[in-house]
Design a protein around this motif. Sequence first.
Motif, PDB file in Angstrom:
ATOM      1  N   LYS A  83      37.435  53.701   2.378  1.00 17.73           N
ATOM      2  CA  LYS A  83      38.147  54.097   3.586  1.00 17.73           C
ATOM      3  C   LYS A  83      38.149  55.611   3.721  1.00 17.73           C
ATOM      4  N   LYS A  84      38.249  56.079   4.954  1.00 19.38           N
ATOM      5  CA  LYS A  84      38.237  57.527   5.193  1.00 19.38           C
ATOM      6  C   LYS A  84      39.453  58.176   4.530  1.00 19.38           C
ATOM      7  N   LYS A  85      39.284  59.426   4.148  1.00 17.49           N
ATOM      8  CA  LYS A  85      40.365  60.204   3.549  1.00 17.49           C
ATOM      9  C   LYS A  85      40.721  61.349   4.483  1.00 17.49           C
ATOM     10  N   ASN A  86      41.981  61.687   4.532  1.00 16.24           N
ATOM     11  CA  ASN A  86      42.435  62.770   5.402  1.00 16.24           C
ATOM     12  C   ASN A  86      42.689  64.028   4.558  1.00 16.24           C
ATOM     13  N   TYR A  87      41.654  64.847   4.446  1.00 16.36           N
ATOM     14  CA  TYR A  87      41.784  66.096   3.699  1.00 16.36           C
ATOM     15  C   TYR A  87      42.427  67.183   4.568  1.00 16.36           C
ATOM     16  N   LEU A 128      35.898  73.134  15.011  1.00 11.90           N
ATOM     17  CA  LEU A 128      35.013  72.031  15.368  1.00 11.90           C
ATOM     18  C   LEU A 128      35.023  71.695  16.854  1.00 11.90           C
ATOM     19  N   SER A 129      35.893  72.329  17.625  1.00 10.23           N
ATOM     20  CA  SER A 129      36.015  72.025  19.053  1.00 10.23           C
ATOM     21  C   SER A 129      35.545  73.185  19.918  1.00 10.23           C
ATOM     22  N   GLN A 130      34.734  72.872  20.933  1.00 13.02           N
ATOM     23  CA  GLN A 130      34.299  73.886  21.892  1.00 13.02           C
ATOM     24  C   GLN A 130      35.470  74.435  22.697  1.00 13.02           C
ATOM     25  N   ALA A 131      36.549  73.668  22.758  1.00 13.94           N
ATOM     26  CA  ALA A 131      37.715  74.110  23.529  1.00 13.94           C
ATOM     27  C   ALA A 131      38.297  75.398  22.958  1.00 13.94           C
ATOM     28  N   ASN A 132      37.995  75.697  21.716  1.00 15.59           N
ATOM     29  CA  ASN A 132      38.510  76.901  21.071  1.00 15.59           C
ATOM     30  C   ASN A 132      37.485  78.027  21.011  1.00 15.59           C
ATOM     31  N   THR A 133      36.331  77.797  21.641  1.00 11.89           N
ATOM     32  CA  THR A 133      35.294  78.818  21.661  1.00 11.89           C
ATOM     33  C   THR A 133      35.567  79.825  22.776  1.00 11.89           C
ATOM     34  N   LYS A 134      35.450  81.099  22.474  1.00  2.82           N
ATOM     35  CA  LYS A 134      35.651  82.133  23.480  1.00  2.82           C
ATOM     36  C   LYS A 134      34.307  82.510  24.094  1.00  2.82           C
ATOM     37  N   PHE A 135      34.207  82.293  25.410  1.00  3.46           N
ATOM     38  CA  PHE A 135      32.999  82.657  26.133  1.00  3.46           C
ATOM     39  C   PHE A 135      33.276  83.912  26.945  1.00  3.46           C
ATOM     40  N   GLU A 136      32.565  84.977  26.656  1.00  6.83           N
ATOM     41  CA  GLU A 136      32.817  86.239  27.341  1.00  6.83           C
ATOM     42  C   GLU A 136      31.589  86.797  28.056  1.00  6.83           C
ATOM     43  N   ASP A 176      31.117  58.739   0.656  1.00  8.10           N
ATOM     44  CA  ASP A 176      32.219  58.941   1.613  1.00  8.10           C
ATOM     45  C   ASP A 176      31.607  59.177   2.992  1.00  8.10           C
ATOM     46  N   HIS A 177      31.367  58.097   3.701  1.00 10.71           N
ATOM     47  CA  HIS A 177      30.655  58.168   4.977  1.00 10.71           C
ATOM     48  C   HIS A 177      31.559  58.495   6.168  1.00 10.71           C
ATOM     49  N   PHE A 178      32.865  58.343   6.036  1.00 12.26           N
ATOM     50  CA  PHE A 178      33.728  58.365   7.216  1.00 12.26           C
ATOM     51  C   PHE A 178      34.713  59.536   7.302  1.00 12.26           C
ATOM     52  N   SER A 179      35.024  60.190   6.208  1.00  6.10           N
ATOM     53  CA  SER A 179      36.051  61.237   6.234  1.00  6.10           C
ATOM     54  C   SER A 179      35.661  62.417   7.128  1.00  6.10           C
ATOM     55  N   GLN A 180      34.423  62.880   7.007  1.00  2.00           N
ATOM     56  CA  GLN A 180      33.992  64.035   7.801  1.00  2.00           C
ATOM     57  C   GLN A 180      33.894  63.727   9.290  1.00  2.00           C
ATOM     58  N   PRO A 181      33.247  62.617   9.708  1.00  2.00           N
ATOM     59  CA  PRO A 181      33.230  62.323  11.145  1.00  2.00           C
ATOM     60  C   PRO A 181      34.622  62.065  11.710  1.00  2.00           C
ATOM     61  N   ALA A 182      35.529  61.540  10.876  1.00  2.00           N
ATOM     62  CA  ALA A 182      36.907  61.308  11.340  1.00  2.00           C
ATOM     63  C   ALA A 182      37.603  62.640  11.598  1.00  2.00           C
ATOM     64  N   LEU A 183      37.412  63.602  10.703  1.00  2.00           N
ATOM     65  CA  LEU A 183      37.987  64.941  10.894  1.00  2.00           C
ATOM     66  C   LEU A 183      37.402  65.580  12.149  1.00  2.00           C
ATOM     67  N   ILE A 216      35.800  55.294  11.599  1.00  2.39           N
ATOM     68  CA  ILE A 216      36.022  56.697  11.960  1.00  2.39           C
ATOM     69  C   ILE A 216      37.317  56.842  12.733  1.00  2.39           C
ATOM     70  N   ASP A 217      37.454  56.008  13.791  1.00  2.00           N
ATOM     71  CA  ASP A 217      38.665  56.052  14.614  1.00  2.00           C
ATOM     72  C   ASP A 217      38.787  54.749  15.403  1.00  2.00           C
ATOM     73  N   GLN A 218      39.924  54.097  15.276  1.00  2.00           N
ATOM     74  CA  GLN A 218      40.134  52.812  15.945  1.00  2.00           C
ATOM     75  C   GLN A 218      40.124  52.944  17.466  1.00  2.00           C
ATOM     76  N   ASP A 219      40.777  53.978  17.986  1.00  2.00           N
ATOM     77  CA  ASP A 219      40.823  54.171  19.441  1.00  2.00           C
ATOM     78  C   ASP A 219      39.434  54.423  20.010  1.00  2.00           C
ATOM     79  N   LEU A 220      38.640  55.202  19.298  1.00  2.00           N
ATOM     80  CA  LEU A 220      37.267  55.466  19.736  1.00  2.00           C
ATOM     81  C   LEU A 220      36.481  54.165  19.795  1.00  2.00           C
ATOM     82  N   ALA A 221      36.616  53.345  18.775  1.00  2.00           N
ATOM     83  CA  ALA A 221      35.898  52.064  18.732  1.00  2.00           C
ATOM     84  C   ALA A 221      36.325  51.150  19.881  1.00  2.00           C
ATOM     85  N   LYS A 222      37.624  51.150  20.190  1.00  2.00           N
ATOM     86  CA  LYS A 222      38.119  50.302  21.288  1.00  2.00           C
ATOM     87  C   LYS A 222      37.546  50.753  22.624  1.00  2.00           C
TER      88      LYS A 222
END
Length: 288
Positions: A115-119, A126-134, A27-34, A74-80
């Motif tokens: 095909k990727k699976k959506n678990y 996984l996003s730095q946008a949610n990291t609290k920097f103090e 399963d090469h694509f599920s984790q990078p897609a998430l 992984i993601d169609q929009d990213l590939a485009k």
Amino acid sequence: MAEGAFHSYEERIDAKKIRGRSESFSDHFSQPALFYRSLADWEKSHVANAYAFELGKCNHDPIKERMLWLIAQIDQDLAKKVAEDLGMSVPSSIEKPINQAIGADAKVKEHQPGKKKNYLDKSPALSQANTKFESIAARKIAVLVADGFRMKDYENVQKLEKEGATLVLIAPHGGTVTCDQNMKHSVGAAIATTESVLFDAVYIPGGSKSIKALQKEAKFTKFLNEAFKHCKAIIADNEGEDLIDGTYIQHHKEDQAVLINEKVAVIKKTIAQHRNWKRMEIAEMVPA
């Protein structure tokens, strides 16, 4: 084992030793897609730009086509987006087998990615946008100065060193510079020998004599424009604003990480945020 640890029952067996892998290894694509789904828009832009940058240095179209197909899984929009930057289109198929990293005695078909699976739709972790920097501990702040810089301004920002930040004086030359109180200060680096990428924020104290000297050195303008392009905090006091007015930053003083004559508490909080990623769209237009 005497204390109750798990231990397999010992018995003699007759078996054949094989090299095998769980199906999940294919399963090469599920984790990078998430991962990609979980990113903020500015992070997604970074990923697309990184792919385009690296693949843009490849001179073999078959390799780029293969990578575009893999990215599309992984993601169609990213590939485009990556394909547009490469001046190519995403292929509908590529040479098989996809996975060629299999054991000598393994069946090829059993180890091909599906095909990727959506678990899970998204993971905030996984996003730095949610990291609290103090904290500003270990943050490196470039202080742009020349002879005659205002010591009172500099003393105010020096309070950040108590919080673990490091202030480095960047001047037109090495050696020492003299402030408006006739005190000599060691220069951390001459402007010709350093770059903004080495610092987390930039501070400009006032002092007319100092600012006029900095305005004569074009690299100070480049230094500020690049720091702004990389979404870093830009701080200035009094005449320090005049140096900003000669850069691209002059059109964006309303930016939340561009601070003019602010209190040290606000400066600390802004630098602690690390970057102002909301600036990304503007930053991409900065000619630096």
